[in-house]
Design a protein around this motif. Structure first.
Motif, PDB file in Angstrom:
ATOM      1  N   GLY A  69       0.929  -0.963   0.012  1.00 36.60           N
ATOM      2  CA  GLY A  69       0.307   0.426   0.100  1.00 36.60           C
ATOM      3  C   GLY A  69       1.191   1.361  -0.105  1.00 36.60           C
ATOM      4  N   THR A  70      -0.360   2.405   0.558  1.00 33.78           N
ATOM      5  CA  THR A  70       1.447   3.361   0.267  1.00 33.78           C
ATOM      6  C   THR A  70       0.923   4.232   1.533  1.00 33.78           C
ATOM      7  N   MET A  71       1.630   4.854   2.215  1.00 35.22           N
ATOM      8  CA  MET A  71       0.754   5.531   3.475  1.00 35.22           C
ATOM      9  C   MET A  71       1.750   7.325   3.482  1.00 35.22           C
ATOM     10  N   VAL A  72       1.672   7.694   4.687  1.00 36.90           N
ATOM     11  CA  VAL A  72       1.476   8.784   4.435  1.00 36.90           C
ATOM     12  C   VAL A  72       1.902   9.048   6.246  1.00 36.90           C
ATOM     13  N   LEU A  73       2.720  10.338   6.839  1.00 41.59           N
ATOM     14  CA  LEU A  73       2.849  10.385   7.648  1.00 41.59           C
ATOM     15  C   LEU A  73       2.419  12.350   7.852  1.00 41.59           C
ATOM     16  N   ALA A  74       1.179  12.508   9.079  1.00 40.35           N
ATOM     17  CA  ALA A  74       0.997  14.351   8.967  1.00 40.35           C
ATOM     18  C   ALA A  74       0.868  14.312  11.028  1.00 40.35           C
ATOM     19  N   ARG A  75       0.844  15.297  10.474  1.00 39.18           N
ATOM     20  CA  ARG A  75       0.265  16.560  11.643  1.00 39.18           C
ATOM     21  C   ARG A  75      -0.506  17.394  12.037  1.00 39.18           C
TER      22      ARG A  75
ATOM     23  N   ALA B 238      -0.861  16.623  16.871  1.00 42.22           N
ATOM     24  CA  ALA B 238      -0.912  15.450  17.072  1.00 42.22           C
ATOM     25  C   ALA B 238      -0.037  14.585  15.751  1.00 42.22           C
ATOM     26  N   VAL B 239       0.503  13.540  15.493  1.00 43.07           N
ATOM     27  CA  VAL B 239       0.676  13.008  14.571  1.00 43.07           C
ATOM     28  C   VAL B 239      -0.562  11.670  13.822  1.00 43.07           C
ATOM     29  N   PHE B 240      -0.783  11.661  13.110  1.00 44.16           N
ATOM     30  CA  PHE B 240      -1.124  10.473  12.356  1.00 44.16           C
ATOM     31  C   PHE B 240      -0.545  10.033  11.158  1.00 44.16           C
ATOM     32  N   GLY B 241      -1.683   9.148  10.791  1.00 46.69           N
ATOM     33  CA  GLY B 241      -0.636   8.046   9.110  1.00 46.69           C
ATOM     34  C   GLY B 241      -2.219   8.335   8.457  1.00 46.69           C
ATOM     35  N   VAL B 242      -1.604   8.232   7.305  1.00 49.16           N
ATOM     36  CA  VAL B 242      -3.196   7.988   6.311  1.00 49.16           C
ATOM     37  C   VAL B 242      -2.089   6.852   5.315  1.00 49.16           C
ATOM     38  N   TRP B 243      -3.353   5.635   5.031  1.00 49.77           N
ATOM     39  CA  TRP B 243      -2.724   4.293   4.501  1.00 49.77           C
ATOM     40  C   TRP B 243      -3.658   4.254   3.326  1.00 49.77           C
ATOM     41  N   GLN B 244      -3.490   3.360   2.027  1.00 47.30           N
ATOM     42  CA  GLN B 244      -3.915   3.199   0.826  1.00 47.30           C
ATOM     43  C   GLN B 244      -3.883   2.256   0.886  1.00 47.30           C
ATOM     44  N   GLY B 245      -4.741   1.596   1.231  1.00 46.97           N
ATOM     45  CA  GLY B 245      -4.241  -0.106   1.158  1.00 46.97           C
ATOM     46  C   GLY B 245      -4.333  -1.208   0.091  1.00 46.97           C
ATOM     47  N   GLY B 246      -3.083  -1.653   0.407  1.00 50.24           N
ATOM     48  CA  GLY B 246      -2.932  -2.803  -1.211  1.00 50.24           C
ATOM     49  C   GLY B 246      -3.145  -3.733  -1.023  1.00 50.24           C
ATOM     50  N   THR B 247      -1.989  -5.097  -0.875  1.00 54.53           N
ATOM     51  CA  THR B 247      -2.220  -6.349  -0.365  1.00 54.53           C
ATOM     52  C   THR B 247      -2.588  -6.455   1.174  1.00 54.53           C
TER      53      THR B 247
ATOM     54  N   PHE C 263      -3.305  17.163  32.265  1.00 53.89           N
ATOM     55  CA  PHE C 263      -1.979  17.186  30.682  1.00 53.89           C
ATOM     56  C   PHE C 263      -0.871  18.052  31.706  1.00 53.89           C
ATOM     57  N   PRO C 264       0.472  17.422  32.224  1.00 52.21           N
ATOM     58  CA  PRO C 264       1.398  18.203  32.139  1.00 52.21           C
ATOM     59  C   PRO C 264       1.435  19.179  31.058  1.00 52.21           C
ATOM     60  N   PRO C 265       2.182  20.501  30.720  1.00 52.82           N
ATOM     61  CA  PRO C 265       2.551  21.740  29.812  1.00 52.82           C
ATOM     62  C   PRO C 265       3.175  20.361  28.919  1.00 52.82           C
ATOM     63  N   GLU C 266       4.049  20.264  29.238  1.00 52.45           N
ATOM     64  CA  GLU C 266       5.066  19.488  28.189  1.00 52.45           C
ATOM     65  C   GLU C 266       4.181  17.875  27.276  1.00 52.45           C
ATOM     66  N   VAL C 267       3.117  17.544  27.535  1.00 52.76           N
ATOM     67  CA  VAL C 267       2.525  16.639  27.286  1.00 52.76           C
ATOM     68  C   VAL C 267       1.855  17.259  26.095  1.00 52.76           C
ATOM     69  N   PRO C 268       2.524  16.906  24.090  1.00 52.20           N
ATOM     70  CA  PRO C 268       1.983  17.735  23.227  1.00 52.20           C
ATOM     71  C   PRO C 268       0.172  16.794  22.900  1.00 52.20           C
ATOM     72  N   SER C 269      -0.444  17.419  22.143  1.00 48.22           N
ATOM     73  CA  SER C 269      -1.460  16.904  21.727  1.00 48.22           C
ATOM     74  C   SER C 269      -1.293  15.106  20.592  1.00 48.22           C
ATOM     75  N   TYR C 270      -2.063  13.922  20.821  1.00 47.98           N
ATOM     76  CA  TYR C 270      -1.715  12.907  20.492  1.00 47.98           C
ATOM     77  C   TYR C 270      -3.146  11.930  19.851  1.00 47.98           C
TER      78      TYR C 270
END
Length: 266
Positions: free
Chosen positions: A104-110, A115-124, A193-200
């Motif tokens: 498949g095809t992947m993307v990583l984004a914020r 907050a970081v997440f992925g995108v997945w275009q499925g192949g097999t 949530f402590p201030p140093e903890v980012p969105s996730y």
């Protein structure tokens, strides 16, 4: 298994500096077994429950060493088009669309709040093979964000979500539907949530017994962050594994109380 509808969580993986330790930890806590490491793809190693793929672990690539974290992938019929939407709506593309062999095809984004997440275009490889009802399988996810308005606007613009909000003055919580299915939650981060903890993005894995899973995790060096707590959705707890990756466990068979009321967001 059919390719998931656009915007539906379809896969989860995490980078670990010590992959063998991660395999041992999650094998004990969630009952996972592991396939062979794929040297062609950076020693990517899939995790299984009863022979069905549920997640993957991988060592960091050179230069990517850092805090371990789970990454949730959202399904897309066109990863490049989704990457363009991410940019157009104030997000950041961290990894351009990359084809992973025939899988498949992947993307990583914020997203705009961080907050970081992925995108997945499925192949097999179409994604999760085990149902959320199966102990050890992915079950649910929430975006924890300090800027909910930004997150809500972004997610609704990039993916074809219908948005509902929880009718509860004590919590700022929204849910995102694809068709008739609720697929993702969004929680506003408060002072707990402590201030140093980012969105996730927090991923939940189903377990047969929440308290037993917490006991196994803490004995193995995991840290209990919250719970265990009863809810109408199940008994759940938030944890960090010994390498610092946050995740939650939930026993969806043990529910308490009535389901909360929700309302569509216009």
């Amino acid at each position: 298994m059919a390719v998931s509808p656009e915007g539906t969580p379809c896969w989860a993986d995490a980078m670990f500096g010590d992959v063998e330790a991660a395999k041992s930890f999650y094998g004990d806590v969630l009952g996972w077994t592991f396939g062979e490491a794929s040297s062609e793809y950076g020693n990517y190693t899939q995790a299984y429950v009863d022979g069905k793929a549920v997640a993957a672990v991988v060592p960091p690539m050179p230069g990517q060493e850092g805090q371990s974290a789970w990454c949730l992938y959202l399904a897309s019929p066109d990863a490049a088009a989704t990457a363009a939407k991410v940019r157009e709506n104030g997000g950041e593309v961290l990894m351009e669309p990359m084809q992973v062999g025939e899988f498949g095809t992947m993307v990583l984004a914020r997203e705009p709040s961080g907050a970081v997440f992925g995108v997945w275009q499925g192949g097999t490889h179409e994604g999760f093979e085990a149902s959320p009802q199966q102990p050890g399988a992915y079950c649910w996810a929430e975006v924890f964000t300090r800027e909910p308005e930004k997150t809500d606007t972004f997610l609704s613009a990039v993916f074809p979500y219908r948005v509902k909000e929880l009718k509860d003055d004590a919590v700022d919580y929204r849910m995102f539907d694809v068709g008739e299915d609720t697929v993702l939650g969004r929680m506003k981060m408060g002072d707990e949530f402590p201030p140093e903890v980012p969105s996730y993005v927090n991923v939940y894995f189903n377990v047969a017994d929440c308290d037993e899973a917490v006991e196994k995790a803490t004995k193995r060096g995991g840290v209990l962050r919250f719970g265990p707590m009863d809810s109408p959705f199940g008994r759940f707890a938030a944890l960090s594994d010994p390498q610092g990756a946050n995740f939650s466990v939930i026993d969806i068979s043990t529910t308490t109380g009535e389901m909360p009321q929700t309302g569509d967001v216009s």
